[in-house]
Design an enzyme around this catalytic site. Sequence first.
Site, PDB file in Angstrom:
ATOM      1  N   GLY A   7       2.585  -0.236   1.940  1.00  0.00           N
ATOM      2  CA  GLY A   7       2.964   0.346   3.283  1.00  0.00           C
ATOM      3  C   GLY A   7       2.980   1.913   3.354  1.00  0.00           C
ATOM      4  O   GLY A   7       3.279   2.451   4.177  1.00  0.00           O
ATOM      5  N   ALA A  28      -2.907  -3.445  -0.629  1.00  0.00           N
ATOM      6  CA  ALA A  28      -1.806  -2.410  -0.458  1.00  0.00           C
ATOM      7  C   ALA A  28      -2.498  -1.023  -0.218  1.00  0.00           C
ATOM      8  O   ALA A  28      -3.225  -0.672  -0.690  1.00  0.00           O
ATOM      9  CB  ALA A  28      -0.899  -2.301  -1.385  1.00  0.00           C
ATOM     10  N   GLY A  29      -1.930  -0.375   0.763  1.00  0.00           N
ATOM     11  CA  GLY A  29      -2.025   1.102   1.051  1.00  0.00           C
ATOM     12  C   GLY A  29      -2.769   1.503   2.136  1.00  0.00           C
ATOM     13  O   GLY A  29      -3.041   2.627   2.539  1.00  0.00           O
ATOM     14  N   ASN A  64      -1.274  -5.261   5.462  1.00  0.00           N
ATOM     15  CA  ASN A  64      -0.136  -5.791   6.947  1.00  0.00           C
ATOM     16  C   ASN A  64       0.035  -4.726   7.448  1.00  0.00           C
ATOM     17  O   ASN A  64      -0.056  -4.773   8.650  1.00  0.00           O
ATOM     18  CB  ASN A  64       0.965  -6.243   5.857  1.00  0.00           C
ATOM     19  CG  ASN A  64       1.830  -7.016   6.846  1.00  0.00           C
ATOM     20  OD1 ASN A  64       1.870  -6.964   8.032  1.00  0.00           O
ATOM     21  ND2 ASN A  64       2.891  -7.688   6.385  1.00  0.00           N
ATOM     22  N   THR A  65       0.952  -3.494   6.952  1.00  0.00           N
ATOM     23  CA  THR A  65       1.461  -2.391   7.815  1.00  0.00           C
ATOM     24  C   THR A  65       0.658  -1.837   8.511  1.00  0.00           C
ATOM     25  O   THR A  65       0.717  -1.400   9.759  1.00  0.00           O
ATOM     26  CB  THR A  65       2.391  -1.601   6.756  1.00  0.00           C
ATOM     27  OG1 THR A  65       3.196  -2.137   5.918  1.00  0.00           O
ATOM     28  CG2 THR A  65       3.091  -0.644   7.548  1.00  0.00           C
ATOM     29  N   LYS A  89       0.862 -15.080  -3.927  1.00  0.00           N
ATOM     30  CA  LYS A  89       0.544 -13.735  -4.218  1.00  0.00           C
ATOM     31  C   LYS A  89       1.482 -13.154  -5.077  1.00  0.00           C
ATOM     32  O   LYS A  89       2.682 -12.988  -4.474  1.00  0.00           O
ATOM     33  CB  LYS A  89       0.517 -12.842  -2.859  1.00  0.00           C
ATOM     34  CG  LYS A  89       0.119 -11.520  -3.035  1.00  0.00           C
ATOM     35  CD  LYS A  89       0.375 -10.696  -1.767  1.00  0.00           C
ATOM     36  CE  LYS A  89       0.567  -9.130  -2.038  1.00  0.00           C
ATOM     37  NZ  LYS A  89       0.895  -8.601  -1.033  1.00  0.00           N
TER      38      LYS A  89
END
Lengths: 286, 66
Positions: free
Chosen positions: A179, A210-211, A232-233, A118
């Site tokens: 994040g 992301a986001g 992830n976050t 990645k």
Amino acid sequence: MPQSPITESKPAASPAPFTVAGRTLTSRLVVGTGKYADNETMRSALDASGAEVITVAVRRERLINDKGESLLDAIDLSRYTILPNTAGCFSAEDAVRVSRLGRELLEQLGNPGASWVKLEVLGDKKTLLPDPVGTLEACEQLVADGFQVLCYSSDDPISAQRIKDAGAAAVMPAGSPIGSGQGILNPANIVLILELLKDADPDYPVIVDAGVGTASDVTIAMELGADAVLLNTGIAHAKDPIAMARAMRRACLAGYDAYHAGRIAKRKYATASSPWEGVVSYIPGE
Amino acid sequence: MELTVNGKPESHPDALTVEQLLTTLDLAGKPCAVEVNKQLIRKPNHNAHTLADGDTVEIVTFVGGG
């Protein structure tokens, strides 16, 4: 962790498998392993997400975390394809170094992700937005070195096209900064990316990365026609990461189904769902 | 011999190979990737690669990340 009161009478229908970098995946959710309070929560959240591919970072060996646990001891390497990232790299040179270190580790572990990376080449620590020039340079070098590059990109359609042209196995446009939990800030650009990259190449994988802040963000990305979503976050920092992982999985399936079901067009005015014929009431203006 | 290992200076009385350095760190046989002066030293070469005075060594593994 509290269990959800919702039980499924039967498993949700699986979406059609899709192929990325020569590997056929059933789950269209890719999740990270960062920021978890502990490895046990991470393991349960990964399981609840249904993900087959999980991302990891390459860092200096400290042997163990502060609880005496190593990530590699905490994850089932036979279950997951490991996708190493180049997070923290701000130059093409460093991203290529880190990619090679990740490949070396995965070859030692015999994991099918060994040729995958990645790729992130970041421009700035505050925004973590990608450096488009460094990203392209690193992508070209890694493709020449035999990597399957899953490439983090901004949501700029031309950047995404350049990355595809450089030989990336998948382009992964950001919904919003890493994040940030802001969701999909520019859905119109994501649609343009999907149109550009899939023109005459409908199976080319585009993964929104992301986001993502909550489940509906995943649904929106999938409703736009993305092949998958990476996050992830949004799971790791939810109050209940395991319940959120389950929500993300369902949201992904919902968005996939809605995209393929074909949404109705948006209209300026209402259209009644009940027939006008036979109404017994007074209608204004008639 | 002076080395920099994962950002920290280390002194070693004798020349040593990558494999021997990993043994001193209790990392022999464990999954880890090694770079010497920004060049990857692949595992099959750990035994043959002798470190030189002033080398910068990075030893990495996987941690949680997104």
